[in-house]
Every structure is written in C-alpha cells, then in structure tokens.
Design an enzyme around this catalytic site. Structure first.
Site, PDB file in Angstrom:
ATOM      1  N   TYR A  61       0.838  -1.193   0.000  1.00 43.24           N
ATOM      2  CA  TYR A  61       0.000   0.000   0.000  1.00 43.24           C
ATOM      3  C   TYR A  61       0.874   1.243   0.000  1.00 43.24           C
ATOM      4  CZ  TYR A  61      -3.513  -3.421   1.561  1.00 43.24           C
ATOM      5  OH  TYR A  61      -4.336  -4.508   1.680  1.00 43.24           O
ATOM      6  N   SER A 207     -12.909  -5.799   1.844  1.00 43.41           N
ATOM      7  CA  SER A 207     -13.949  -5.226   0.975  1.00 43.41           C
ATOM      8  C   SER A 207     -15.339  -5.738   1.339  1.00 43.41           C
ATOM      9  CB  SER A 207     -13.645  -5.521  -0.506  1.00 43.41           C
ATOM     10  OG  SER A 207     -12.442  -4.926  -0.903  1.00 43.41           O
ATOM     11  N   LEU A 209     -17.834  -4.137   2.089  1.00 44.35           N
ATOM     12  CA  LEU A 209     -18.849  -3.235   1.532  1.00 44.35           C
ATOM     13  C   LEU A 209     -18.771  -3.170   0.002  1.00 44.35           C
ATOM     14  CD1 LEU A 209     -18.656  -0.371   4.179  1.00 44.35           C
ATOM     15  CD2 LEU A 209     -20.361  -2.185   3.974  1.00 44.35           C
ATOM     16  N   GLY A 212     -17.171  -0.081  -1.735  1.00 46.38           N
ATOM     17  CA  GLY A 212     -17.964   1.141  -1.733  1.00 46.38           C
ATOM     18  C   GLY A 212     -19.327   1.010  -2.375  1.00 46.38           C
ATOM     19  N   PHE A 213     -19.575  -0.106  -3.075  1.00 46.37           N
ATOM     20  CA  PHE A 213     -20.853  -0.253  -3.774  1.00 46.37           C
ATOM     21  C   PHE A 213     -22.027  -0.261  -2.798  1.00 46.37           C
ATOM     22  CE2 PHE A 213     -24.305  -2.893  -5.451  1.00 46.37           C
ATOM     23  CZ  PHE A 213     -24.589  -2.220  -6.633  1.00 46.37           C
TER      24      PHE A 213
END
Length: 344
Positions: A61, A207, A209, A212-213
C-alpha cells in the site's frame, strides 16, 4: 473514552482482536491520492479510542507509505493498544505485479516492515498473495522461523485456496485467512470457509462493503479519482453497473425498513456469518467509521439473511469481482515440495 466495540478471538492460536477491524489501504493508495497524514492519524486514534484495535496494512500500500503512516500513528503509547496486521508478497516491477514467497524475500520484507512500522514485533503477518512457483511449505518454513525469533506472533494467508491453506497449516498453525467476502462476493463459502472452521482459522473479510458499492451504489463511480483502481474492475463497468444497481436498490429498501443505512446492513450481514469472522472495512472519514461500528448493533433474522442473499445471488451479479484471477485463491496452488526440491 470507553470502548464500544466488543472483543473476539481470531483463530484458535490466541489472537484477541476487536470484532471489527480497520482496513487502512485507502488512506494511502488505490482509492485516489493519499489523504492528509494528520487527518488519517486523527482517524486511527479515534478508531483505537472507541475500541477498533485491529489495524490492517501491507507493504504494497503506497507502496510502503501506509506502513509508515501507521508507524507514526502508533507513537506515544498507542502500539500497546492495537493488534497490528501487515502483509508481504506483492511488488510492482516495471509496471507489472510480481508475487514472491521465497525465503530470502519473506525475511527481507519482514525486516523492512518492522522498520517502517517502527515496532519490534508484528502481531499478524500475512502472505498477501500466493507465489505459485514456490511450495507453500517453503514460504511457511521461513515464516515459522520469524515466529520463533519473535519478529511476528501469528501467521496469515490472503487469497489462498483450501488446498494451500491445509498444506500451510501443516507446517505451522495459520491464525487467519483474509479473503474478499461480501454480499456480492461469496465464492469462498463452499470450500474455504468450511476448511477454516475445521482447522480453527479465523476469517478476515476484506472489501465487506463491495469496494464502496454498498455505501453509495452506482453513484460510487462519481467519487473516483484519476488513479482509482476500481475504474478497471468488471463490476463497475457501465454495462454491469447498470444491471447491478438493482441489487443496491433492493438492499436500500430493506435498510429503510430496518432503520439503518445500506452499508450498515451489508456489513451486518458479514458480521452475522459467525463468531470467527472479523471484517475490516476501510475508510478515510470519521463519520463513515462511526457508521461502520454501528453495524455491529444491527440484528438480522435468518429470514432477513436469506432475503439479503437473494438480492445479491451469484446469478444476479454482473461482472467478476477482480480484474485478474491470477492473483486470487482460484489460482493459488503451489508446486509440491518433493518436486520442487528435485528441481532445485
């Protein structure tokens, strides 16, 4: 400030963490430009103060900058309050992604992460992706040495197949498996989840979520920055997003009935998968962090769980979850140790 997040045992090796973690990737990479260091340190401190103590990062990252950020955030007595997870195994070489798991690389990465994080020991050290050219037993052998030397406490794998998990676990107990798992990414449920439960391995959904969706639905594309990697993901392509918006609309309707947000409902679904599951939603905003914590209070009945799952069943989701399956559990089997030794 008193903690408002309960604790849980992650895996069967003794690691105790907050029931929800904090994915730190988006603070430094992939979701647009790096965020303000001062703001992100404030966010991390807020998370710790209200009980989210399981922090997730990686040397990939940035690269490296997210680990440096966490190292700065954990100064002044904060280190003792958290369970710190980082990863090795992915690097970018001449614009291409390379996955490595050879012993020398494992050790060099660990030493470098310890310096960037400015800590003496990493609580949970994951192999970020599986090097299919090196037997998993060889990679695990070096990780086991790092445990024995006190440089890491627990070992994890990310995006590993059931067969790879079993072989790794035979060398040294695996504490956690980090996989993508959300309402619309459920491919691990058939084989990997049962394997983890059989072996006493904790499950850390990333992920949760849907990148972000389940927070913004189709409007999530309006938040993209120039270098947002979601632009390349199949599910977010216009033709697929037009279809997938139906899923978000149905989840939104149910959330309205439940008196919560769509993101809280989707995250609550992940939490309801079991007491061995610790999702790590990421955010760069304190308000979103507080909303994510509130998902722990959303209760779902078996009928509500089934209803949610029907909205985002495999046949209702258009597009693959990743742009490249090469780096997923579906292609993570490694050579047998016996054949590899012969070649060597």
């Amino acid at each position: 400030m008193a903690s408002i997040v309960k604790r849980m045992k992650l895996g069967s090796q003794g690691l105790d963490v907050s029931a929800q973690g904090l994915g730190c990737m988006g603070m430094s990479a992939f979701y647009g430009p790096p965020k303000s260091e001062e703001d992100m340190i404030t966010l991390i401190h807020h998370a710790i103060n209200i009980g989210i103590t399981f922090l997730d990062t990686s040397d990939f990252y940035g690269p490296h900058t997210n680990e440096i950020l966490l190292g700065k955030a954990l100064k002044g007595g904060m280190r003792e309050k958290v369970q710190l997870a980082t990863k090795f195994g992915i690097k970018r070489v001449d614009g291409k992604i390379e996955v490595r798991g050879d012993p020398a690389y494992v050790r060099a990465c660990c030493e470098a992460s310890l310096k960037r994080l400015d800590v003496e020991c990493i609580d949970l050290y994951y192999q970020h992706r599986i090097d299919t050219s090196v037997p998993i037993e060889v990679t695990m052998g070096e990780l086991k040495k790092l445990v024995e030397e006190g440089k890491i406490k627990y070992i994890g794998l990310s995006e590993a197949s059931s067969a790879t998990i079993r072989r790794a676990h035979a060398v040294h107990p695996i504490t956690a498996i980090q996989m993508e798992w959300s309402l619309w990414s459920r491919d691990i449920e058939e084989d990997i989840v049962p394997t983890c439960r059989e072996l006493g391995i904790g499950i850390v959904p990333y992920s949760p979520l849907g990148r972000g969706f389940f927070s913004l639905g189709p409007k999530v594309v309006e938040t993209y920055y120039e270098h947002d990697y979601r632009k390349d993901l199949p599910r977010f392509q216009p033709e697929n997003l037009e279809h997938n918006k139906y899923i978000f609309e149905r989840v939104s309707e149910m959330a309205a009935r439940k008196g919560c947000t769509t993101s809280q409902l989707a995250l609550a679904w992940v939490h309801h998968q079991g007491g061995d599951v610790c999702p790590i939603p990421g955010t760069s905003k304190i308000n979103n962090l507080n909303q994510n914590i509130a998902a722990l209070s959303v209760k779902l009945t078996p009928d509500e769980m089934a209803e949610l799952e029907s909205f985002a069943s495999a046949e209702n989701v258009k597009g693959e979850r990743s742009w490249n399956k090469v780096y997923s559990w579906e292609n993570s089997d490694t050579p047998l140790l016996s054949s590899w030794k012969t070649v060597e």
